[in-house]
Write an enzyme that holds these catalytic residues in place. Sequence first.
Site, PDB file in Angstrom:
ATOM      1  CE  LYS A  38      -0.341  -0.264   5.049  1.00 28.92           C
ATOM      2  NZ  LYS A  38      -1.158  -0.795   6.161  1.00 28.92           N
ATOM      3  CE1 TYR A 264      10.808  32.689   1.421  1.00 25.36           C
ATOM      4  CE2 TYR A 264      10.735  30.280   1.547  1.00 25.36           C
ATOM      5  CZ  TYR A 264      10.670  31.457   0.808  1.00 25.36           C
ATOM      6  OH  TYR A 264      10.465  31.396  -0.546  1.00 25.36           O
TER       7      TYR A 264
HETATM    8  C1  LIG Z   1      -0.300  -1.792   6.890  1.00 26.20           C
HETATM    9  C2  LIG Z   1      -0.805  -3.083   7.401  1.00 26.20           C
HETATM   10  C3  LIG Z   1       0.078  -4.158   7.610  1.00 26.20           C
HETATM   11  C4  LIG Z   1       1.587  -4.048   7.494  1.00 26.20           C
HETATM   12  O1  LIG Z   1       2.138  -3.666   8.733  1.00 26.20           O
HETATM   13  P1  LIG Z   1       3.732  -3.528   8.952  1.00 26.20           P
HETATM   14  O2  LIG Z   1       3.847  -3.072  10.355  1.00 26.20           O
HETATM   15  O3  LIG Z   1       4.190  -2.492   7.969  1.00 26.20           O
HETATM   16  O4  LIG Z   1       4.323  -4.854   8.686  1.00 26.20           O
HETATM   17  C5  LIG Z   1      -0.478  -5.389   7.943  1.00 26.20           C
HETATM   18  N1  LIG Z   1      -1.824  -5.530   8.116  1.00 26.20           N
HETATM   19  C6  LIG Z   1      -2.688  -4.501   7.957  1.00 26.20           C
HETATM   20  C7  LIG Z   1      -4.137  -4.729   8.179  1.00 26.20           C
HETATM   21  C8  LIG Z   1      -2.212  -3.247   7.605  1.00 26.20           C
HETATM   22  O5  LIG Z   1      -3.068  -2.212   7.477  1.00 26.20           O
END
Ligand SMILES: *Cc1c(COP(=O)(O)O)cnc(C)c1O
Length: 368
Positions: A38, A264
């Site tokens: 993601k 700035y």
């Molecule tokens: C983002 C997510 C993960 C991954 O978690 P990490 O800590 O990056 O390994 C796993 N399960 C769900 C439901 C997530 O939203």
Amino acid sequence: MTKTKETVLEISLAALEHNYHFLKAKLNPKTKFLGVVKAFAYGSDACKIAKKLSGLGIDYLAVAYTKEGVELRNAGITTPILVLHPQASNFKTIIDNHLEPSLYSISILTEFQKVLKEKKIQEYPIHIKFNTGLNRLGFSDSVISVLLAKINACSSLKIKSVFSHLAASDDLEDEEFTNKQIKAFLSIKTKVDSEIDYQPMYHLLNTSGILNYPEAQFNMVRSGIGLYGYSNSPAIDKKLKPVATLKTIISQKHTLQKGESLGYNRAFIATNETITATLPIGHADGIGRQYGQGRSFVLVNGKKAPIIGNVCMDMIMIDVTKIDCNEGDEVLIFGLDSSAEEFANTANTISYELLTSISSRVKREIKP
Ligand SMILES: *Cc1c(COP(=O)(O)O)cnc(C)c1O
């Protein structure tokens, strides 16, 4: 690493492969592996990362939103893709792209069944998400019977997996809470197994879950941050390799006399003669204002140079008074030898936020 001539985010596929094998070695050989890609694969390049992971034989991929899954399908990825947070308005797109939704409430389940009925589709793969204490998204265990009765009543859905998410798998001070979540998930598994006549997969662990609670790996684990080279422990971090390295160069140097100001709002005033270097990266690239005013540093020829004054939209300035350097020299923001987690910590945040904030303006350079 090659010398850069502009701001780049180098993505090492070799590091990804290393991390994948490192995490897999922590698991039973039969446990399946889901790679979380993601948010542009945690700010890197979702299509390139997903392709590499598919080539390594990963069992599943997950994205947060439908659009992210469609992009992977358009890039030719055929590995099963779980969409963690779909909305009803995406359901036709999900089906057309063979994406597999996580269903987390009776209303979203009903909506999905409606679309499947319209399309006359049977046994569409879905994933059922339960809330075991994160209180973010998911069915409560009190609705299991209603939920399974609804699913069993028609053959439009096939439960591929049942899952939940840990709230504090990275924090051993919350071990008792996590063990409660694991127990709650086990009891959900028992109930579900008794009410359906086939075996879905069960999964609970994210990266720090894999490292801290391997006994709760069930049939699959879901790893994001670990694949990209970070964990909840400095000892493990040493064994992982950062996938992303953010580098830039020195565009120009300036010498400030005592009393002169920089940038700035004149946020930095030289108390002594100060040599500064201006870098072509700013808050529009993902290095927010919280990194400025001396709080964070970058590496110039291996030496720490603090970010001084206010971070601008397109530039930051660093103090190189004591560093032998020239215009055109390479500057390391984070990556190998300079952890994104440590850089993030200087601004009171975590590697997850820093990595996913690197904007699309920064060129991605994929290294094999
Ligand atoms: C983002 C997510 C993960 C991954 O978690 P990490 O800590 O990056 O390994 C796993 N399960 C769900 C439901 C997530 O939203």
